[in-house]
Scaffold this motif. Structure first.
Motif, PDB file in Angstrom:
ATOM      1  N   PHE A   1       0.822  -1.459  -0.012  1.00 57.96           N
ATOM      2  CA  PHE A   1       0.183   0.003   0.054  1.00 57.96           C
ATOM      3  C   PHE A   1       0.913   1.175  -0.128  1.00 57.96           C
ATOM      4  O   PHE A   1       1.955   1.148   0.252  1.00 57.96           O
ATOM      5  N   THR A   2       0.173   2.371  -0.296  1.00 56.29           N
ATOM      6  CA  THR A   2       1.058   3.675  -0.500  1.00 56.29           C
ATOM      7  C   THR A   2       1.056   4.203   0.728  1.00 56.29           C
ATOM      8  O   THR A   2       0.296   3.707   2.017  1.00 56.29           O
ATOM      9  N   PRO A   3       1.737   5.301   1.070  1.00 52.68           N
ATOM     10  CA  PRO A   3       1.766   5.822   2.514  1.00 52.68           C
ATOM     11  C   PRO A   3       0.531   6.630   2.737  1.00 52.68           C
ATOM     12  O   PRO A   3      -0.004   6.423   4.062  1.00 52.68           O
ATOM     13  N   THR A   4      -0.399   7.263   1.871  1.00 47.38           N
ATOM     14  CA  THR A   4      -1.722   7.548   2.347  1.00 47.38           C
ATOM     15  C   THR A   4      -2.528   6.183   2.858  1.00 47.38           C
ATOM     16  O   THR A   4      -3.349   6.376   3.486  1.00 47.38           O
ATOM     17  N   GLU A   5      -2.492   5.235   1.847  1.00 49.56           N
ATOM     18  CA  GLU A   5      -3.285   3.895   2.273  1.00 49.56           C
ATOM     19  C   GLU A   5      -2.835   3.508   3.845  1.00 49.56           C
ATOM     20  O   GLU A   5      -3.758   3.081   4.477  1.00 49.56           O
ATOM     21  N   ALA A   6      -1.412   3.710   3.901  1.00 48.29           N
ATOM     22  CA  ALA A   6      -0.744   3.029   5.268  1.00 48.29           C
ATOM     23  C   ALA A   6      -1.660   3.765   6.282  1.00 48.29           C
ATOM     24  O   ALA A   6      -1.857   3.489   7.325  1.00 48.29           O
ATOM     25  N   SER A   7      -1.814   5.054   6.254  1.00 50.79           N
ATOM     26  CA  SER A   7      -2.456   6.104   7.211  1.00 50.79           C
ATOM     27  C   SER A   7      -3.845   5.561   7.567  1.00 50.79           C
ATOM     28  O   SER A   7      -4.186   5.770   8.720  1.00 50.79           O
ATOM     29  N   VAL A   8      -4.649   5.039   6.497  1.00 53.12           N
ATOM     30  CA  VAL A   8      -5.931   4.684   6.752  1.00 53.12           C
ATOM     31  C   VAL A   8      -5.878   3.305   7.428  1.00 53.12           C
ATOM     32  O   VAL A   8      -6.617   2.938   8.584  1.00 53.12           O
ATOM     33  N   ILE A   9      -4.983   2.442   7.251  1.00 55.46           N
ATOM     34  CA  ILE A   9      -4.903   1.252   7.875  1.00 55.46           C
ATOM     35  C   ILE A   9      -4.610   1.313   9.370  1.00 55.46           C
ATOM     36  O   ILE A   9      -4.855   0.591  10.152  1.00 55.46           O
ATOM     37  N   ALA A  10      -3.496   2.385   9.687  1.00 56.67           N
ATOM     38  CA  ALA A  10      -3.262   2.598  10.888  1.00 56.67           C
ATOM     39  C   ALA A  10      -4.500   3.083  11.794  1.00 56.67           C
ATOM     40  O   ALA A  10      -4.405   2.368  12.705  1.00 56.67           O
ATOM     41  N   VAL A  11      -5.145   3.872  11.097  1.00 60.46           N
ATOM     42  CA  VAL A  11      -6.363   4.048  11.991  1.00 60.46           C
ATOM     43  C   VAL A  11      -7.325   2.837  12.175  1.00 60.46           C
ATOM     44  O   VAL A  11      -7.690   2.654  13.391  1.00 60.46           O
ATOM     45  N   PHE A  12      -7.518   2.169  11.162  1.00 56.83           N
ATOM     46  CA  PHE A  12      -8.267   0.877  11.531  1.00 56.83           C
ATOM     47  C   PHE A  12      -7.700  -0.121  12.422  1.00 56.83           C
ATOM     48  O   PHE A  12      -8.343  -0.528  13.098  1.00 56.83           O
ATOM     49  N   TYR A  13      -6.430  -0.277  12.312  1.00 53.56           N
ATOM     50  CA  TYR A  13      -5.742  -1.199  13.192  1.00 53.56           C
ATOM     51  C   TYR A  13      -5.777  -0.736  14.643  1.00 53.56           C
ATOM     52  O   TYR A  13      -5.789  -1.313  15.641  1.00 53.56           O
ATOM     53  N   ALA A  14      -5.724   0.729  15.007  1.00 51.83           N
ATOM     54  CA  ALA A  14      -5.812   1.532  16.063  1.00 51.83           C
ATOM     55  C   ALA A  14      -7.113   1.164  16.827  1.00 51.83           C
ATOM     56  O   ALA A  14      -7.347   0.859  18.098  1.00 51.83           O
ATOM     57  N   LEU A  15      -8.072   1.459  15.748  1.00 50.82           N
ATOM     58  CA  LEU A  15      -9.317   1.114  16.194  1.00 50.82           C
ATOM     59  C   LEU A  15      -9.548  -0.545  16.792  1.00 50.82           C
ATOM     60  O   LEU A  15     -10.091  -0.776  17.922  1.00 50.82           O
ATOM     61  N   PHE A  16      -9.190  -1.281  16.042  1.00 50.34           N
ATOM     62  CA  PHE A  16      -9.261  -2.682  16.256  1.00 50.34           C
ATOM     63  C   PHE A  16      -8.537  -3.161  17.564  1.00 50.34           C
ATOM     64  O   PHE A  16      -9.094  -3.705  18.439  1.00 50.34           O
ATOM     65  N   CYS A  17      -7.272  -2.669  17.984  1.00 55.17           N
ATOM     66  CA  CYS A  17      -6.615  -2.986  19.134  1.00 55.17           C
ATOM     67  C   CYS A  17      -7.276  -2.170  20.382  1.00 55.17           C
ATOM     68  O   CYS A  17      -7.468  -2.784  21.369  1.00 55.17           O
ATOM     69  N   GLY A  18      -7.699  -0.908  20.106  1.00 56.54           N
ATOM     70  CA  GLY A  18      -8.350  -0.270  21.239  1.00 56.54           C
ATOM     71  C   GLY A  18      -9.784  -0.856  21.652  1.00 56.54           C
ATOM     72  O   GLY A  18      -9.963  -1.019  22.821  1.00 56.54           O
ATOM     73  N   PHE A  19     -10.524  -1.395  20.683  1.00 58.08           N
ATOM     74  CA  PHE A  19     -11.725  -1.934  21.040  1.00 58.08           C
ATOM     75  C   PHE A  19     -11.674  -3.483  21.289  1.00 58.08           C
ATOM     76  O   PHE A  19     -12.335  -3.932  22.394  1.00 58.08           O
ATOM     77  N   PHE A  20     -10.696  -4.313  20.761  1.00 54.46           N
ATOM     78  CA  PHE A  20     -10.647  -5.777  20.754  1.00 54.46           C
ATOM     79  C   PHE A  20      -9.726  -6.397  21.563  1.00 54.46           C
ATOM     80  O   PHE A  20      -9.807  -7.329  22.138  1.00 54.46           O
ATOM     81  N   VAL A  21      -8.450  -5.515  21.343  1.00 51.97           N
ATOM     82  CA  VAL A  21      -7.259  -6.261  22.046  1.00 51.97           C
ATOM     83  C   VAL A  21      -7.053  -5.618  23.366  1.00 51.97           C
ATOM     84  O   VAL A  21      -7.094  -6.476  24.337  1.00 51.97           O
ATOM     85  N   TYR A  22      -6.928  -4.460  23.438  1.00 53.31           N
ATOM     86  CA  TYR A  22      -6.805  -4.079  24.677  1.00 53.31           C
ATOM     87  C   TYR A  22      -8.150  -3.291  25.576  1.00 53.31           C
ATOM     88  O   TYR A  22      -8.070  -3.284  26.593  1.00 53.31           O
TER      89      TYR A  22
END
Length: 427
Positions: free
Chosen positions: A236-257
């Motif tokens: 993915f491109t840096p711009t797409e990486a930023s969106v993936i980072a948001v969704f990964y942070a949401l996933f970790c915040g809601f379901f992991v931690y």
């Protein structure tokens, strides 16, 4: 127009007007008193400066950083780092620097580093017996790596100004310089902690507890690997990486931690929106300011003048260091990149300086300005966070100024520190 533009800008900055508004007002003054251009041109240029797909990465990386802080990932990283070095002399200072380095691989912003993990580390260091002013100064110095270690908002903006480099190549070029700056800050902390005998009463945790903490931190650390590895591999491109980072942070915040809830999401999104708006307003204002410079022919004049001096590449880089260090005293990195890179980059290319090498010299120089008075944004962010006067923090900064300057000279005289990793990565 230039005779009005620059005096107006410096007067407004001296009066304490925010950088973005100072640039916009000075541009309007230049158009009103020195030209016949309609004022709508300013608005047009501001919007043109923001009409770019790569700029979408800015609000998304900012949002990812806010979600990290609100979702417990920042605290997890702090605990992970502290268990290894917290018990040593100056250990909490080491933890401050290392955690900022890790967080830099997520946020891309020095201000986000200082306001997130930096603020938490200041409180931990104060409880551990460190002077609050020293803890604040160390946080300022450690947060400098935020725009240098990828992902970096400043590098995204730089790549938009210089077509000879890509965002991916700059991301790779920033890894070694960012780590060197962190090592320099660690060395400064070692010196001060040894001199003042900063020690922690906490013992190193037992091995089973360290293993549990490390396993618990793995999802947070994996985000850094995901961003850099995904960009490097071309997934993915840096711009797409930023969106993936948001969704990964949401996933970790809601379901992991499980420390993120729908109730605090609006507040997190609002904070991210305010920070993003401030950044984008500066970019729009810098675009309008740069337009006036181009219309006046200032970049072309400066380029011809510097080329006529027949400087060697090393002398040119030393002159650029002096110019940018002075420029950084009065202006933040983002407008600095937008105004100066179109002027200086073509000259550096003509002298045979590697594009990634020159980019790192520029970015590190301007980023150091975040920690230097009178405009240093990091100083005022940390001062407001810890409730201290900026002057108290500045008095603690000399050891870190020295180490940062040494690293800057290394980056200037040893191009391979900036160029070998992009070349090895195929850029």
């Amino acid at each position: 127009m230039a005779e009005i533009l620059f005096p107006a800008l410096f007067i407004l900055l001296a009066l304490g007007v925010p950088v973005a508004f100072a640039m916009i007002i000075s541009v309007f003054a230049a158009l009103s008193l020195g030209s016949t251009y309609p004022h709508i041109v300013v608005v047009k240029e501001m919007f043109a400066g923001l009409d770019s797909f790569p700029l979408l990465a800015v609000p998304f990386f900012v949002l990812a950083a806010e979600l990290m802080t609100g979702g417990g990932i920042t605290q997890t990283l702090l605990r992970f780092v502290s268990q290894f070095v917290g018990h040593m002399r100056g250990g909490l200072g080491y933890a401050n620097v290392i955690s900022s380095t890790l967080f830099a691989g997520i946020s891309g912003s020095a201000l986000a580093d200082a306001a997130g993990p930096g603020a938490m580390m200041i409180r931990m260091m104060e409880k551990g017996g460190y002077d609050k002013s020293y803890a604040g100064a160390l946080t300022i110095s450690s947060a400098i790596v935020g725009p240098i270690i990828p992902p970096s908002i400043t590098m995204i903006i730089y790549a938009m100004q210089d077509e000879s480099v890509s965002v991916g190549s700059l991301f790779m070029a920033g890894i070694v310089p960012g780590l060197l700056l962190s090592v320099g800050t660690l060395a400064g902390n070692w010196y001060v902690s040894r001199k003042r005998n900063y020690r922690s009463d906490e013992a190193r945790p037992a091995l089973p507890e360290m293993i549990r903490t490390s396993i618990y931190a793995m999802p947070a650390i994996f985000l850094i690997v995901l961003i850099i590895g995904g960009i490097r591999s071309g997934i993915f491109t840096p711009t797409e990486a930023s969106v993936i980072a948001v969704f990964y942070a949401l996933f970790c915040g809601f379901f992991v931690y499980r420390s993120l809830s729908f109730r605090n999401l609006p507040e997190i999104i609002l904070r991210a929106a305010l920070v993003s708006t401030a950044v984008l307003l500066i970019l729009g204002a810098a675009r309008a300011f740069a337009w006036v410079l181009v219309i006046e022919g200032i970049p072309q004049f400066l380029a011809e003048t510097i080329i006529s001096w027949d400087l060697s590449p090393i002398l040119f880089l030393l002159a650029v260091n002096v110019l940018l260090l002075v420029f950084g005293l009065f202006m933040d990195p983002l407008p600095g990149v937008m105004i100066l890179v179109p002027i200086l980059a073509p000259i550096s290319h003509a002298l045979g300086i590697a594009p990634e090498h020159f980019a790192i010299v520029v970015i590190v120089n301007l980023t150091l300005g975040l920690a230097t008075p009178p405009v240093g944004s990091l100083i005022f962010v940390v001062a407001s966070t810890v409730g201290l006067k900026p002057g108290v923090l500045i008095r603690e900064m000399p050891p870190f100024f020295l180490t940062s300057f040494i690293v800057l000279m290394l980056l200037t005289f040893v191009p391979a520190l900036s160029t070998w990793l992009p070349a090895a990565s195929g850029f």
